[in-house]
Design an enzyme around this catalytic site. Structure first.
Site, mmCIF file in Angstrom:
data_model
loop_
_atom_site.group_PDB
_atom_site.id
_atom_site.type_symbol
_atom_site.label_atom_id
_atom_site.label_comp_id
_atom_site.label_asym_id
_atom_site.label_seq_id
_atom_site.Cartn_x
_atom_site.Cartn_y
_atom_site.Cartn_z
ATOM 1 N N LYS A 186 2.247 -3.506 6.688
ATOM 2 C CA LYS A 186 2.581 -3.500 5.225
ATOM 3 C C LYS A 186 4.096 -3.295 5.330
ATOM 4 C CE LYS A 186 -1.338 -4.503 3.564
ATOM 5 N NZ LYS A 186 -1.415 -5.765 2.820
ATOM 6 N N TYR A 235 -1.933 -1.092 11.038
ATOM 7 C CA TYR A 235 -2.212 -1.550 9.610
ATOM 8 C C TYR A 235 -0.909 -1.287 8.619
ATOM 9 C CZ TYR A 235 -3.675 -1.418 4.679
ATOM 10 O OH TYR A 235 -3.697 -1.834 3.396
ATOM 11 N N SER A 241 0.761 -1.275 0.027
ATOM 12 C CA SER A 241 -0.037 -0.092 0.032
ATOM 13 C C SER A 241 0.842 1.185 -0.009
ATOM 14 C CB SER A 241 -0.780 -0.149 1.360
ATOM 15 O OG SER A 241 -1.480 1.165 1.446
#
Ligand code: UFG
Length: 343
Positions: free
Chosen positions: A156, A152, A127
């Site tokens: 990544k 989160y 992302s």
């Protein structure tokens, strides 16, 4: 047949669109998904578009025994595309350990299984969140990876590092991380699309649910940013364009066209669009007037970010071409389809 690909998270939003593109391109798709954030009916949607129902395992990747079962049953697997992960930014702040455990354990289990079963290619769902708030725009792949805004985001970043280091230790294997900007829209057939559970966190499902009457009004999170109209800027790209990038990334790895055994690509349109412009695009595409008001900023939001996708354009021969209006139109078609299904 181009080869057998395990698609983890293949009943999810981006996973299902990618499964369709893979099948269309001649790959055999095997989906592993624990249906934590997706629905089994997505398989019907994939079949309606492609005529093929992918093989499906309702397994949790954190259970390495289950993964062994899949590899045991499937025999030679040529590649893995790894989407399966928790993905709600706000929830990750409340439940950091669940995010770290789930997103990283599943990835490490997969990497171990790849080695045991001699699967040589991996495409990882990353992302633009890894860039945090960049100092200069647009962001290129060599822009610094800064502090992520959420657990989160850290999963990544850590996921990319784990893959990079693992690939460096395994000469026979290769991987590509794809850094998505903001995927939106649905398949033009409206057989698959985004299926948020509960109240949507993301802008476009919130727009379509408001327009169809499921939500009272859209709240625009802040118009006091340092942007031309004061609202945040993102790089929205159509999910089918994004799905197609996975097919070319996979072909690059399987065809040995990769220039290193670990590569990273930004996937975006290369154009910044504000929240207010996105709302206007929805109105233009659908003719539907949207009820919205401006409220305070959302914690953790990045002010502005958009991609420099030229590396993917050049190296993958991939370009996102579907306009935001078309994306809004397909999202709206999908929302209407969901409504008709329910009534
Ligand atoms: N927004 C609103 N109202 C809403 C929802 C969103 O104004 O009801 C605004 C947000 O403040 C933001 C923009 O719309 O400015 C886009 O928000 P999204 O939640 O749709 O997307 P984000 O850019 O915040 O997050 C997305 C993905 C994350 C990923 C991140 C990378 O959802 O998984 O991009 O930056 F990490």
């Amino acid at each position: 047949m181009n080869g057998k690909v395990i698609v983890t998270g293949g009943t999810g939003y981006i996973g299902s669109h990618t499964a369709v593109e893979l099948i269309t391109a001649g790959f055999e798709v095997v989906i592993i998904d624990n249906l934590y954030n997706s629905d089994i009916s997505v398989l019907d949607g994939i079949r309606s578009i492609t005529g093929v129902t992918p093989k499906f395992y309702d397994y949790d990747l954190c259970d390495s025994q289950k993964l062994e079962e899949v590899f045991g049953a499937e025999g030679k697997v040529d590649a893995i595309i790894h989407f399966a992960a928790y993905k709600a930014v706000g929830e990750s702040v409340r439940k950091p350990l669940e995010y770290y455990r789930n997103n990283l354990t599943s990835l490490m289990n997969l990497l171990e299984a790849m080695e045991r079963h001699n699967t040589t290619a991996l495409v990882f769902s990353s992302s633009c969140t890894v860039y945090g708030q960049p100092d200069t725009l647009p962001v290129t792949e060599s822009s610094p990876v800064k502090d992520a805004a959420s657990p989160y985001g850290y999963t990544k970043q850590a996921g990319e590092v784990i893959i990079r280091d693992t690939m460096a230790s395994r000469p026979g294997q290769k991987a590509i991380s794809l850094r998505y900007f903001n995927p939106i829209g649905a398949h033009p057939t409206a057989f698959i699309g985004e299926l948020p559970r509960g109240v949507p966190e993301n802008l476009v499902p919130y727009i379509t649910q408001t327009a169809i009457g499921l939500r009272e009004e859209l709240k625009v999170f802040g118009t006091d940013y340092d942007t031309p109209d004061g609202s945040c800027i993102r790089d929205y790209l159509h999910v089918v364009d994004l799905a197609k990038a996975h097919v070319v990334a996979l072909k690059r790895l399987l065809g040995g066209e990769n220039k290193a055994n670990y590569e990273v690509f930004n996937l975006g349109m290369g154009k910044g669009v504000s929240v207010l412009e996105a709302i206007a695009a929805f109105g233009k595409a659908t003719g539907v007037r949207l009820n919205y008001s401006v409220t305070g900023r959302r914690a953790g939001d990045i002010e502005k970010i958009w991609a420099d996708p030229s590396l993917a354009n050049r190296e993958l021969g991939w370009k996102a071409g579907i306009s935001i209006e078309e994306a809004m139109e397909t999202a709206w078609r999908w929302e209407n389809k969901l409504k008709n299904k329910k009534s």
